[in-house]
Design a protein around this motif. Structure first.
Motif, short mmCIF file in Angstrom:
data_model
loop_
_atom_site.label_atom_id
_atom_site.label_comp_id
_atom_site.label_asym_id
_atom_site.label_seq_id
_atom_site.Cartn_x
_atom_site.Cartn_y
_atom_site.Cartn_z
N HIS B 14 48.59 39.36 38.12
CA HIS B 14 48.68 37.97 38.57
C HIS B 14 48.81 37.94 40.08
CE1 HIS B 14 49.64 37.34 34.30
NE2 HIS B 14 49.01 36.19 34.51
N GLU B 15 48.40 36.83 40.63
CA GLU B 15 48.50 36.65 42.08
C GLU B 15 49.90 36.97 42.56
OE1 GLU B 15 47.02 32.61 42.95
OE2 GLU B 15 45.58 33.61 44.27
N ASP B 17 51.14 39.98 42.77
CA ASP B 17 51.52 41.33 42.35
C ASP B 17 51.01 42.36 43.35
OD1 ASP B 17 51.07 40.94 38.72
OD2 ASP B 17 52.65 40.26 40.10
N THR B 79 48.58 40.37 45.92
CA THR B 79 47.18 40.20 45.52
C THR B 79 46.79 38.73 45.42
OG1 THR B 79 47.90 40.44 43.22
CG2 THR B 79 46.92 42.38 44.28
N THR B 81 43.30 36.06 44.17
CA THR B 81 42.14 36.06 43.25
C THR B 81 40.91 36.63 43.92
OG1 THR B 81 41.67 33.76 43.85
CG2 THR B 81 42.99 34.12 41.86
N ASP B 83 40.74 39.18 45.57
CA ASP B 83 40.76 40.64 45.51
C ASP B 83 40.08 41.16 44.25
OD1 ASP B 83 44.16 40.64 46.82
OD2 ASP B 83 42.25 40.79 47.90
N SER B 84 39.76 40.26 43.33
CA SER B 84 39.11 40.68 42.09
C SER B 84 37.76 41.32 42.41
CB SER B 84 38.89 39.48 41.16
OG SER B 84 40.13 38.94 40.77
N VAL B 107 42.43 39.68 39.25
CA VAL B 107 43.65 39.01 39.68
C VAL B 107 43.62 37.58 39.15
CG1 VAL B 107 45.11 38.33 41.62
CG2 VAL B 107 43.72 40.43 41.76
#
Lengths: 115, 109
Positions: B14-15, B17, B79, B81, B83-84, B107
């Motif tokens: 999750h964002e 983390d 992190t 999103t 970064d996905s 993410v």
């Protein structure tokens, strides 16, 4: 300046036909690499050119695959008598020199689909 | 034969983390280790590591190499999103890069 460019971006071809993929490296980059990435898999090295030296062809999967490069410019990757297992994204990369210490810059890739 | 192995294969967080991605290598004539982020087709360069124990940092991303134990880690803190992606590591032995299979990071908001 401009990055590495590749063409076409997508290519659909029938099994048994020949295809030619093109890569324009970054100007001034003497090293050029071709990679293949099948769906869901890692990048697979195919061939490497460094200046006017003989290319390193150790990654080419079969004699249906060949590549050329004129001097330090454009390269073409040719796949003859395409098979379905040739379907992949073909990525080209160039670097300032083919020596460790110079990162490779990738082109956007050509998605090849063999039907 | 040169070999690069990445773990985990995939990761969902999750964002906010922090994640650690692993890369181990067995390479003859090792020169450097590189990390790339791949979102669509072309990988984009993140880091190149040549020396053991020296952390390279770029914003929320950092990476370090251990040449004795033959591995590298890529850390991403806080992190987002964006970064996905698939994160690839590659070993440079002479003129060729050998890539690992990648870690797919997702993410979630």
């Amino acid at each position: 300046g401009a990055g590495v460019s590749q063409s076409p971006s997508n290519k659909v071809t029938e099994k048994g036909k020949d295809v030619e993929l093109r890569c324009d490296p970054i100007s001034g980059h003497t090293a050029l690499y071709w990679y293949r990435q099948r769906l869901g898999q890692g990048l697979e090295f195919l061939i490497y050119f460094q200046g006017n030296s003989a290319p390193d062809k150790s990654g080419l999967p079969s004699d249906r695959f060949s590549a050329e490069r004129t001097g330090e410019s454009v390269s073409t990757l040719t796949i003859q008598r395409t098979q379905q297992e040739d379907s992949a994204v073909y990525l080209c990369a160039s670097s300032f020199r083919g020596i460790s210490g110079y990162e490779q810059y990738f082109g956007p890739g050509t998605r090849l689909t063999v039907t | 034969e040169d070999k690069v192995v990445q773990s985990p294969l995939s990761l969902v967080v999750h964002e906010g983390d922090t994640v650690t991605l692993n890369c181990s290598y067995e390479v003859t004539n090792f020169r450097s280790l590189l990390w790339y982020k791949q979102e669509k087709k072309a990988p984009t360069f993140l880091f190149m590591l040549t020396s053991s124990g020296i952390e390279k940092k770029s914003g929320r991303l950092s990476s370090i190499l251990d040449k004795k134990e033959l591995f590298s880690i890529l850390n991403i803190t806080a992190t987002q999103t964006g970064d996905s992606a698939v994160y690839l590591c590659a070993s440079n032995a002479g003129n060729m890069l050998t890539f690992g299979g990648g870690t797919r990071l997702m993410v979630k908001p």
